[in-house]
Design a protein around this motif. Structure first.
Motif, PDB file in Angstrom:
ATOM      1  N   GLU A  58       0.866  -1.118  -0.115  1.00  0.00           N
ATOM      2  CA  GLU A  58       0.102  -0.073   0.000  1.00  0.00           C
ATOM      3  C   GLU A  58       0.722   1.344  -0.072  1.00  0.00           C
ATOM      4  OE1 GLU A  58      -3.886   0.006   1.725  1.00  0.00           O
ATOM      5  OE2 GLU A  58      -2.996   1.330   3.174  1.00  0.00           O
ATOM      6  N   VAL A  59       0.411   2.440  -0.606  1.00  0.00           N
ATOM      7  CA  VAL A  59       1.154   3.297  -0.976  1.00  0.00           C
ATOM      8  C   VAL A  59       0.091   4.679  -0.426  1.00  0.00           C
ATOM      9  CG1 VAL A  59       2.275   4.872  -2.589  1.00  0.00           C
ATOM     10  CG2 VAL A  59       2.601   2.450  -2.563  1.00  0.00           C
ATOM     11  N   GLN A  60       0.511   5.609   0.219  1.00  0.00           N
ATOM     12  CA  GLN A  60      -0.058   6.955   0.484  1.00  0.00           C
ATOM     13  C   GLN A  60       0.478   7.759  -0.452  1.00  0.00           C
ATOM     14  OE1 GLN A  60      -2.475   6.738   2.713  1.00  0.00           O
ATOM     15  NE2 GLN A  60      -2.301   4.792   2.954  1.00  0.00           N
ATOM     16  N   PRO A  81       7.960   8.583 -12.488  1.00  0.00           N
ATOM     17  CA  PRO A  81       9.079   7.715 -11.982  1.00  0.00           C
ATOM     18  C   PRO A  81       8.497   7.133 -10.738  1.00  0.00           C
ATOM     19  CG  PRO A  81       9.809   9.731 -12.812  1.00  0.00           C
ATOM     20  CD  PRO A  81       8.441   9.912 -12.963  1.00  0.00           C
ATOM     21  N   ASN A  82       7.497   7.939 -10.107  1.00  0.00           N
ATOM     22  CA  ASN A  82       7.181   7.635  -8.564  1.00  0.00           C
ATOM     23  C   ASN A  82       6.411   6.291  -8.583  1.00  0.00           C
ATOM     24  OD1 ASN A  82       8.381   9.628  -6.840  1.00  0.00           O
ATOM     25  ND2 ASN A  82       6.710  10.914  -7.784  1.00  0.00           N
ATOM     26  N   PHE A  83       5.912   5.956  -9.793  1.00  0.00           N
ATOM     27  CA  PHE A  83       5.266   4.571  -9.925  1.00  0.00           C
ATOM     28  C   PHE A  83       6.369   3.543  -9.980  1.00  0.00           C
ATOM     29  CE2 PHE A  83       1.492   7.080 -11.576  1.00  0.00           C
ATOM     30  CZ  PHE A  83       0.459   6.212 -10.931  1.00  0.00           C
ATOM     31  N   SER A  84       7.411   3.813 -10.752  1.00  0.00           N
ATOM     32  CA  SER A  84       8.557   2.733 -10.751  1.00  0.00           C
ATOM     33  C   SER A  84       9.155   2.560  -9.281  1.00  0.00           C
ATOM     34  CB  SER A  84       9.593   3.345 -11.746  1.00  0.00           C
ATOM     35  OG  SER A  84       9.189   3.422 -12.656  1.00  0.00           O
ATOM     36  N   LYS A  85       9.218   3.735  -8.496  1.00  0.00           N
ATOM     37  CA  LYS A  85      10.063   3.681  -7.030  1.00  0.00           C
ATOM     38  C   LYS A  85       8.707   2.918  -6.198  1.00  0.00           C
ATOM     39  CE  LYS A  85       8.816   7.111  -4.204  1.00  0.00           C
ATOM     40  NZ  LYS A  85       8.755   8.439  -3.749  1.00  0.00           N
ATOM     41  N   TRP A  86       7.352   3.006  -6.288  1.00  0.00           N
ATOM     42  CA  TRP A  86       6.742   2.193  -5.622  1.00  0.00           C
ATOM     43  C   TRP A  86       6.641   0.734  -6.158  1.00  0.00           C
ATOM     44  CZ3 TRP A  86       2.716   6.691  -6.721  1.00  0.00           C
ATOM     45  CH2 TRP A  86       2.864   7.505  -5.952  1.00  0.00           C
ATOM     46  N   MET A  87       6.776   0.559  -7.275  1.00  0.00           N
ATOM     47  CA  MET A  87       6.811  -1.023  -7.925  1.00  0.00           C
ATOM     48  C   MET A  87       8.283  -1.719  -7.287  1.00  0.00           C
ATOM     49  SD  MET A  87       4.740  -0.770 -11.321  1.00  0.00           S
ATOM     50  CE  MET A  87       5.726   0.797 -11.966  1.00  0.00           C
ATOM     51  N   GLN A 103      -2.822   0.678  -4.118  1.00  0.00           N
ATOM     52  CA  GLN A 103      -2.312  -0.601  -3.803  1.00  0.00           C
ATOM     53  C   GLN A 103      -1.402  -1.268  -5.242  1.00  0.00           C
ATOM     54  OE1 GLN A 103      -5.934  -0.151  -4.177  1.00  0.00           O
ATOM     55  NE2 GLN A 103      -5.683   0.685  -1.757  1.00  0.00           N
ATOM     56  N   VAL A 104      -0.177  -1.766  -4.596  1.00  0.00           N
ATOM     57  CA  VAL A 104       0.399  -2.354  -5.838  1.00  0.00           C
ATOM     58  C   VAL A 104       0.122  -3.603  -5.576  1.00  0.00           C
ATOM     59  CG1 VAL A 104       2.875  -2.590  -6.844  1.00  0.00           C
ATOM     60  CG2 VAL A 104       2.090  -0.421  -5.796  1.00  0.00           C
ATOM     61  N   HIS A 105      -0.242  -4.582  -6.408  1.00  0.00           N
ATOM     62  CA  HIS A 105      -0.585  -5.934  -6.601  1.00  0.00           C
ATOM     63  C   HIS A 105       0.677  -6.702  -7.352  1.00  0.00           C
ATOM     64  CE1 HIS A 105      -4.801  -5.934  -5.110  1.00  0.00           C
ATOM     65  NE2 HIS A 105      -4.565  -4.581  -5.558  1.00  0.00           N
ATOM     66  N   VAL A 142      -0.850  -1.504 -10.367  1.00  0.00           N
ATOM     67  CA  VAL A 142      -1.130  -0.520  -9.496  1.00  0.00           C
ATOM     68  C   VAL A 142      -2.652  -0.127  -9.539  1.00  0.00           C
ATOM     69  CG1 VAL A 142      -0.564   1.790  -8.678  1.00  0.00           C
ATOM     70  CG2 VAL A 142       1.249   0.230  -9.722  1.00  0.00           C
ATOM     71  N   MET A 143      -3.449  -0.085  -8.336  1.00  0.00           N
ATOM     72  CA  MET A 143      -4.695   0.078  -8.327  1.00  0.00           C
ATOM     73  C   MET A 143      -5.187   1.244  -7.319  1.00  0.00           C
ATOM     74  SD  MET A 143      -6.152  -3.798  -8.652  1.00  0.00           S
ATOM     75  CE  MET A 143      -7.710  -3.091  -9.193  1.00  0.00           C
ATOM     76  N   ARG A 144      -6.267   1.871  -7.591  1.00  0.00           N
ATOM     77  CA  ARG A 144      -6.862   2.729  -6.543  1.00  0.00           C
ATOM     78  C   ARG A 144      -8.170   2.244  -6.282  1.00  0.00           C
ATOM     79  NH1 ARG A 144      -6.620   7.439  -9.116  1.00  0.00           N
ATOM     80  NH2 ARG A 144      -8.499   6.981 -10.167  1.00  0.00           N
ATOM     81  N   GLY A 145      -8.316   1.300  -5.260  1.00  0.00           N
ATOM     82  CA  GLY A 145      -9.649   0.507  -4.886  1.00  0.00           C
ATOM     83  C   GLY A 145      -9.785  -0.492  -6.152  1.00  0.00           C
ATOM     84  N   ASP A 146     -10.785  -0.620  -6.955  1.00  0.00           N
ATOM     85  CA  ASP A 146     -11.092  -1.435  -7.965  1.00  0.00           C
ATOM     86  C   ASP A 146     -10.643  -0.914  -9.270  1.00  0.00           C
ATOM     87  OD1 ASP A 146     -12.309  -3.218  -6.473  1.00  0.00           O
ATOM     88  OD2 ASP A 146     -14.301  -2.206  -6.425  1.00  0.00           O
TER      89      ASP A 146
END
Length: 139
Positions: free
Chosen positions: A8-10, A25-31, A79-81, A98-102
């Protein structure tokens, strides 16, 4: 396939560009964080422990393919699945959704390898066979 682990990411204000959209690039950092979290949640020791006991320094990124579908902004929880889509001899393919809820925001596949310091040149690293015990923990 493998287990799927959710990280989970805030999203913070500083993660966004001036338009309030998450800077890509923040998506890459979170992944990347989710990749490590995947192994820890599957019961694999942290890399700093594996380097001491088995010489494994981690799983460097070799290739990445990312598809951005919807934007995100600050104040949201994402949420990063993460799962392993494919195990090969020396590499594996991590899949991140990467999801925000559904709602799916981003999809990514990464090719990574388990690596050690190169035995003949300490300035280089070397891919090893995927450790079967680590693979078993992730299935």
């Amino acid at each position: 396939m493998s287990k799927t682990v959710v990280y989970e990411v805030q999203v913070m204000f500083g993660d966004c560009d001036p338009a309030g959209i998450v800077f890509f690039p923040n998506f890459s950092k979170w992944m990347d964080a989710s990749s490590l979290n995947f192994f820890v949640q599957c019961g694999v020791l942290p890399w700093r422990e594996l380097v001491k006991t088995r010489g494994i320094i981690g799983t460097p990124l070799l290739e990445i393919h990312t598809k951005f579908i919807r934007p995100a902004t600050y104040g949201e929880t994402l949420q990063v699945h993460t799962s392993v889509q494919e195990w090969r001899e020396k590499v594996f393919v991590h899949q991140h959704v990467v999801m925000r809820g559904d709602t799916v925001l981003c999809e990514c596949t990464e090719v990574r390898a388990f690596c050690i310091q190169h035995p003949e040149d300490p300035d280089r690293i070397k891919a090893i066979l995927v450790p079967e015990d680590i693979k078993a923990l992730c299935l």
